[in-house]
Design a protein around this motif. Structure first.
Motif, mmCIF file in Angstrom:
data_model
loop_
_atom_site.group_PDB
_atom_site.id
_atom_site.type_symbol
_atom_site.label_atom_id
_atom_site.label_comp_id
_atom_site.label_asym_id
_atom_site.label_seq_id
_atom_site.Cartn_x
_atom_site.Cartn_y
_atom_site.Cartn_z
ATOM 1 N N LEU A 81 0.839 -1.201 0.000
ATOM 2 C CA LEU A 81 0.000 0.000 0.000
ATOM 3 C C LEU A 81 0.869 1.245 0.000
ATOM 4 N N PHE B 37 1.350 6.749 -6.688
ATOM 5 C CA PHE B 37 0.240 7.694 -6.896
ATOM 6 C C PHE B 37 0.724 9.132 -6.750
ATOM 7 N N VAL C 68 1.440 15.145 -13.194
ATOM 8 C CA VAL C 68 0.356 15.861 -13.870
ATOM 9 C C VAL C 68 0.444 17.352 -13.569
ATOM 10 N N ILE D 224 -1.015 10.363 -15.449
ATOM 11 C CA ILE D 224 -2.360 9.936 -15.038
ATOM 12 C C ILE D 224 -2.470 8.414 -15.107
ATOM 13 N N MET E 295 -1.024 6.969 -12.107
ATOM 14 C CA MET E 295 -1.929 7.050 -10.958
ATOM 15 C C MET E 295 -2.951 5.920 -10.993
ATOM 16 N N LEU E 296 -3.509 5.652 -12.188
ATOM 17 C CA LEU E 296 -4.491 4.566 -12.296
ATOM 18 C C LEU E 296 -3.858 3.230 -11.920
ATOM 19 N N ALA F 253 -3.481 2.810 -8.256
ATOM 20 C CA ALA F 253 -4.752 2.375 -7.663
ATOM 21 C C ALA F 253 -4.951 0.879 -7.885
ATOM 22 N N ALA G 243 -3.005 -1.042 -5.371
ATOM 23 C CA ALA G 243 -3.671 -1.017 -4.069
ATOM 24 C C ALA G 243 -4.861 -1.971 -4.048
ATOM 25 N N PHE G 244 -5.618 -1.998 -5.156
ATOM 26 C CA PHE G 244 -6.786 -2.882 -5.217
ATOM 27 C C PHE G 244 -6.362 -4.348 -5.121
ATOM 28 N N GLU H 164 -9.514 5.604 -22.156
ATOM 29 C CA GLU H 164 -9.080 6.970 -21.891
ATOM 30 C C GLU H 164 -7.934 7.352 -22.828
ATOM 31 N N PHE I 206 -17.159 4.427 -10.351
ATOM 32 C CA PHE I 206 -16.028 4.814 -11.194
ATOM 33 C C PHE I 206 -16.334 4.606 -12.671
ATOM 34 N N ALA J 168 -9.387 13.624 -15.980
ATOM 35 C CA ALA J 168 -8.742 12.324 -15.785
ATOM 36 C C ALA J 168 -8.006 12.300 -14.457
ATOM 37 N N LEU J 169 -7.412 13.434 -14.093
ATOM 38 C CA LEU J 169 -6.745 13.511 -12.783
ATOM 39 C C LEU J 169 -7.759 13.267 -11.663
ATOM 40 N N ALA K 127 -8.720 9.675 -11.437
ATOM 41 C CA ALA K 127 -7.667 8.855 -10.832
ATOM 42 C C ALA K 127 -7.654 9.044 -9.320
ATOM 43 N N ILE K 128 -7.879 10.286 -8.866
ATOM 44 C CA ILE K 128 -7.912 10.534 -7.420
ATOM 45 C C ILE K 128 -9.086 9.777 -6.789
ATOM 46 N N LEU L 287 -10.463 7.124 -7.903
ATOM 47 C CA LEU L 287 -10.183 5.689 -7.948
ATOM 48 C C LEU L 287 -9.247 5.283 -6.819
ATOM 49 N N PHE L 288 -8.217 6.079 -6.561
ATOM 50 C CA PHE L 288 -7.291 5.722 -5.495
ATOM 51 C C PHE L 288 -7.993 5.782 -4.136
ATOM 52 N N SER M 167 -11.110 5.093 -3.734
ATOM 53 C CA SER M 167 -11.897 3.866 -3.688
ATOM 54 C C SER M 167 -11.027 2.687 -3.280
ATOM 55 N N ALA M 168 -9.784 2.658 -3.812
ATOM 56 C CA ALA M 168 -8.881 1.552 -3.474
ATOM 57 C C ALA M 168 -8.603 1.537 -1.975
ATOM 58 N N LEU M 169 -8.374 2.708 -1.394
ATOM 59 C CA LEU M 169 -8.113 2.771 0.045
ATOM 60 C C LEU M 169 -9.358 2.359 0.838
ATOM 61 N N LEU N 181 -9.975 11.558 -0.489
ATOM 62 C CA LEU N 181 -9.687 11.456 -1.918
ATOM 63 C C LEU N 181 -10.977 11.332 -2.736
#
Lengths: 99, 513
Positions: free
Chosen positions: A7, A14, A21, A34, A37-38, A41, A44-45, A71, B161, B197-198, B201-202, B204-205, B207-209, B242
């Motif tokens: 994590l 991230f 960006v 970007i 960043m995805l 995530a 982390a998932f 995207e 998402f 898109a930024l 992504a924020i 989504l992160f 959501s991951a947490l 986030l």
């Protein structure tokens, strides 16, 4: 398995992406950040899915990959049109819109 | 190994979303198979009927289906969700009417004939000489509307998402398609894409947490896990922060809404209206559900943040709007200020607050659409007359248009007998009941600032002599008249007879958890 290290790594990736960006001036590099960043995530998932022992997080990671691909299509199309009309992908040079 | 169970899907309850998305796919096929000449009318027929049919289906579902999770728990059928779906379809339908107009611009509709041509190039002139029009706009609109419908009913983090992306990706493209001032439009698209898109992504992160904390992506499961906690946990607080940033970004709240003025100014005006109305409705709807359902147990953590954001949004939105000389930019800042007023109701965090937000969204979105519809009609030979100076004396040449615009501005300012008054009164009352008096005081100050701005524009339309570069008013087709007329009529009707709608939002304003 302790998920903490993974994590933390995801958070660092991230943060690097977010900084990219906000700081880089080339639209393509910003766009790459970007994607980073995805993927942070995603990491982390997947980590959380492993730690909790269920599949939700892995399923989300698959969806995120598909979304990232979609995207790319839209983003590169927009960057391409800008490049064709201005011969530059610098975010600073596209500044017709100001306060 | 547990056997895989078949998910029981209630197709009737899902029908509004299915109709819109299937129509979007058919629209893509029409692009390939219909001859050039028939494409525009075919697409318009398809888009219009799909949205109308979906609206009717929402009414049928609301009347006949029991509330509860549908589609295996990914979506939630409940009062606020259905109300917002109806509102999204109503505003999208109105936006489509304004978008379909090809009479106000002598060159065609609001979109570039071929988006792929170079701005100012030989190819572009050839395209406009042949009078070509880009008809892919319509399927893109339908995809976006489908995403909006999913966004307000999503019941887990993944659906949230995915819905956000389905609605955002077509919008990025629509923003860059303006017929006039194409460089500006393309730049707006790039900005919106990078910033949007930024934000995704924020979100989504976050959501991951949240998943890492709770071990489930379902809203109900997260709520349960949060209600069990005894100590503060960094993971879940970071997750809420986030997710909140990602959603406030879409709403356009200060300090996350810097993209709003640029994008609203650069986008084709009907698309701007659509974004300011339908997209904002959906974003607020999703924010409400996320804050009330999964993170409702953390109200004491997120409420102070919302107070600060709401105050900043109202004040900065109203103040900066005063300094604008471009009408689209002014309306953009005004929509930021309105987002602040909506957030007051969100921060109230109870049923009264929820119903006041739903009413505010209705009053605000119909008025905003009409405002941008009117902006498309006020023109100079090179395009829309967006500079406020050119609006001098419009009231003398076109009294009807100026009256309509004045009514809308008065509604934004919150003058009695308009919908805006009832809406603002509603959120202020809800906030006072919830003990947020300081927020209401900031709100009243911001309203006063904004009122000065709107009155100044009315004075310019009626009491200023026209300058040489003043704009004329294009004669619109019945489509735009219908769209703008609906917005103005609703603004007045909701101001004079608000009771039926107030009763409706009161009945619908309970989230099923």
């Amino acid at each position: 398995m302790s998920p903490d290290a993974y994590l933390s790594l995801a958070s660092i990736l991230f943060a690097i992406g977010a900084a990219g960006v906000l700081l880089r001036r080339n639209a393509i590099i910003a766009f790459m950040s970007i994607e980073l960043m995805l993927n942070a995530a995603n990491l982390a998932f997947v980590t959380a899915a492993r730690a909790w022992g269920n599949l939700d997080g892995q399923v989300v990671a698959f969806f995120v990959m598909v979304v990232a691909a979609a995207e790319v299509v839209v983003g590169l199309a927009i960057i391409m049109t800008i490049f064709r009309s201005r011969q530059s992908t610098s975010v600073d040079e596209t500044s017709l819109l100001r306060w | 190994m547990t056997p895989i169970s078949v998910v029981d899907i209630d197709y009737v309850a899902l029908a509004p979303v299915i109709i819109v998305l299937v129509a979007a796919v058919i629209g893509v096929l029409l692009e390939a198979f219909l001859p050039e000449a028939a494409r525009r009318s075919g697409q318009l027929l398809l888009t219009g009927s799909a949205v109308a049919l979906a609206f009717l289906t929402v009414l049928i579902v609301a009347a006949s289906r029991p509330f509860g999770p549908i589609a295996g728990g990914s979506l939630m059928l409940d009062g606020p969700g259905l109300f917002l779906q109806g509102l999204i379809l109503l505003t999208s339908g109105t936006a489509i009417l304004i978008m379909a107009d090809r009479r106000v611009d002598p060159g065609g509709d609001a979109f570039a004939g071929r988006v792929s041509t170079l701005p100012g190039g030989e190819e572009e002139r050839e395209v406009s000489r042949r009078g070509l029009m880009q008809t892919e706009v319509w399927p893109l609109m339908l995809f976006c509307i489908g995403g909006l419908l999913l966004f307000v009913t999503s019941n887990d983090l993944l659906t949230l998402f995915i819905a956000l992306e389905i609605l955002s990706l077509p919008l990025y493209l629509l923003v860059g398609m303006a017929r006039r001032r194409r460089l500006l439009s393309q730049e707006a698209a790039l900005k919106y894409f990078l910033m949007g898109a930024l934000a995704s992504a924020i979100l989504l992160f976050g959501s991951a947490l949240a998943y890492a904390y709770a071990g489930t992506i379902e809203f109900a499961g997260i709520a349960e896990r949060i209600s069990e906690r005894t100590t503060a946990n960094t993971l879940v607080i970071a997750a809420v922060a986030l997710i909140l940033v990602g959603l406030l970004f879409k709403i356009g709240a200060v300090p996350f809404g810097q993209w709003v003025p640029d994008v609203y100014q650069g986008a084709p005006t009907p698309v701007t209206g659509f974004m300011a109305a339908a997209v904002k409705v959906a974003a607020v709807g999703a924010l409400l559900r996320v804050l009330y359902v999964p993170f409702g147990g953390m109200r004491w953590e997120w409420e102070p943040v919302l107070w600060i954001v709401a105050s900043l949004t109202m004040l900065i939105g109203s103040l900066v709007a005063l300094a604008q000389s471009d009408i689209k930019r002014m309306l953009a800042y005004s929509s930021i200020a309105n987002a602040g007023f909506i957030l007051i109701g969100v921060a109230a965090a109870d049923q009264v607050g929820l119903s006041s937000v739903l009413f505010y969204l209705l009053a605000y979105s119909v008025a905003t659409l009409a405002a941008f519809g009117i902006v498309t009609m006020v023109r100079v030979p090179t395009g829309e007359a967006t500079s406020l100076e050119q609006w001098a004396g419009i009231g003398r040449r076109s009294p009807l248009l100026a009256t309509a615009f004045s009514l809308i501005l008065l509604s934004f300012a919150g003058i009695p007998l308009t919908a805006g008054f009832i809406a603002k009164f509603g959120v202020f009352t809800a906030a006072i009941t919830a003990g947020a008096l300081p927020l209401v005081i900031v709100g009243i100050v911001a309203s006063a600032i904004a009122a000065a701005l709107y009155v100044r524009i009315i004075v310019r339309m009626y009491f200023t002599d026209p300058v040489s570069a003043s704009a004329g008013v294009a004669s619109p087709s019945p489509l735009t008249v219908a769209g703008v007329g609906l917005g103005v009529a609703l603004t007045v009707i909701l101001g004079v007879f608000p009771q039926p709608v107030l009763n409706l939002v009161e009945q619908t304003s309970i989230f099923v958890r």
